[in-house]
Design a protein around this motif. Sequence first.
Motif, short mmCIF file in Angstrom:
data_model
loop_
_atom_site.label_atom_id
_atom_site.label_comp_id
_atom_site.label_asym_id
_atom_site.label_seq_id
_atom_site.Cartn_x
_atom_site.Cartn_y
_atom_site.Cartn_z
N PRO A 69 -8.98 0.97 7.35
CA PRO A 69 -7.54 1.06 7.63
C PRO A 69 -6.73 0.42 6.50
O PRO A 69 -7.15 -0.58 5.92
CB PRO A 69 -7.37 0.27 8.93
CG PRO A 69 -8.74 0.17 9.52
CD PRO A 69 -9.71 0.24 8.39
N LEU A 70 -5.58 1.00 6.19
CA LEU A 70 -4.74 0.47 5.11
C LEU A 70 -4.44 -1.00 5.29
O LEU A 70 -4.42 -1.76 4.33
CB LEU A 70 -3.43 1.25 5.03
CG LEU A 70 -3.50 2.66 4.46
CD1 LEU A 70 -2.13 3.33 4.52
CD2 LEU A 70 -4.02 2.64 3.05
N GLU A 71 -4.22 -1.42 6.54
CA GLU A 71 -3.85 -2.80 6.82
C GLU A 71 -4.96 -3.78 6.44
O GLU A 71 -4.72 -4.97 6.24
CB GLU A 71 -3.51 -2.99 8.30
CG GLU A 71 -2.42 -2.09 8.82
CD GLU A 71 -2.90 -0.66 9.10
OE1 GLU A 71 -4.06 -0.45 9.50
OE2 GLU A 71 -2.09 0.27 8.89
N SER A 72 -6.19 -3.30 6.37
CA SER A 72 -7.32 -4.20 6.08
C SER A 72 -7.62 -4.31 4.59
O SER A 72 -8.47 -5.12 4.19
CB SER A 72 -8.57 -3.72 6.82
OG SER A 72 -9.06 -2.53 6.22
N LEU A 73 -6.96 -3.51 3.76
CA LEU A 73 -7.25 -3.51 2.33
C LEU A 73 -6.45 -4.59 1.60
O LEU A 73 -5.27 -4.78 1.87
CB LEU A 73 -6.94 -2.13 1.73
CG LEU A 73 -7.79 -0.99 2.29
CD1 LEU A 73 -7.29 0.34 1.78
CD2 LEU A 73 -9.26 -1.19 1.95
N ALA A 74 -7.11 -5.27 0.69
CA ALA A 74 -6.49 -6.37 -0.05
C ALA A 74 -5.39 -5.86 -0.97
O ALA A 74 -5.51 -4.79 -1.56
CB ALA A 74 -7.54 -7.10 -0.86
N PRO A 119 0.83 -1.21 0.00
CA PRO A 119 0.00 0.00 0.00
C PRO A 119 0.86 1.25 0.00
O PRO A 119 2.05 1.21 0.30
CB PRO A 119 -0.79 -0.13 1.30
CG PRO A 119 0.08 -0.94 2.19
CD PRO A 119 0.83 -1.90 1.29
N ALA A 120 0.24 2.37 -0.31
CA ALA A 120 0.91 3.67 -0.20
C ALA A 120 1.14 3.97 1.28
O ALA A 120 0.47 3.41 2.16
CB ALA A 120 0.04 4.76 -0.83
N GLN A 121 2.08 4.84 1.55
CA GLN A 121 2.34 5.25 2.93
C GLN A 121 1.17 6.08 3.46
O GLN A 121 0.63 6.91 2.75
CB GLN A 121 3.63 6.09 3.00
CG GLN A 121 4.88 5.32 2.64
CD GLN A 121 5.19 4.23 3.65
OE1 GLN A 121 5.05 4.43 4.85
NE2 GLN A 121 5.61 3.09 3.16
N ARG A 122 0.80 5.84 4.68
CA ARG A 122 -0.31 6.55 5.32
C ARG A 122 -0.11 8.06 5.26
O ARG A 122 -1.06 8.83 5.18
CB ARG A 122 -0.45 6.09 6.76
CG ARG A 122 -1.62 6.62 7.50
CD ARG A 122 -1.68 6.13 8.94
NE ARG A 122 -1.38 4.73 9.12
CZ ARG A 122 -2.26 3.73 8.97
NH1 ARG A 122 -3.49 4.00 8.63
NH2 ARG A 122 -1.90 2.48 9.16
#
Length: 159
Positions: free
Chosen positions: A88-93, A68-71
């Motif tokens: 949340p970014l962590e939850s995205l596939a 993912p891109a950086q928060r």
Amino acid sequence: SPTMQPAPLLPHPSGLKAITIKQPFIAGILAGKKLLENRSWGAEGNRPLRFPPDGRGLWFAAHASSQPAQRTHVLVQRLLQAWPEMPPLESLACSAILGFFRVRDVVPVSECADDPQAVGPWCWRIDKVAAAARPGCSTSLPARASRRKPSHAFLLPRR
């Protein structure tokens, strides 16, 4: 004896192209919260991708990149303003085809000045999406080829 030449690579008969985009941007597109994709190349392009003259009507398979891109990335922050309920970014596939989107047209960033997510230099304006039923779960397509027959199918809306 004649030399064997490899067969030329032919485009997929459907004309469907795939593009890899980092999360959360691809999730934002498929959720209808991000209405354009920024690219350094436009309809005329400097890549071997064949667009109609203005990119109009071209469908893409939406592939989420492996990372993912950086928060803290400025465009993640702008997307969060447009999409406060963004997961949340962590939850995205990641590393999967999550759906499809259609490019309405491709225009210079100057024509998208009213959109805070537009940084260009080219903006692919998106007008239709077809998301997987449950992106990131068993209904998304794995990025790597599998010998198993998929248990589902995606149907693209007609133009």
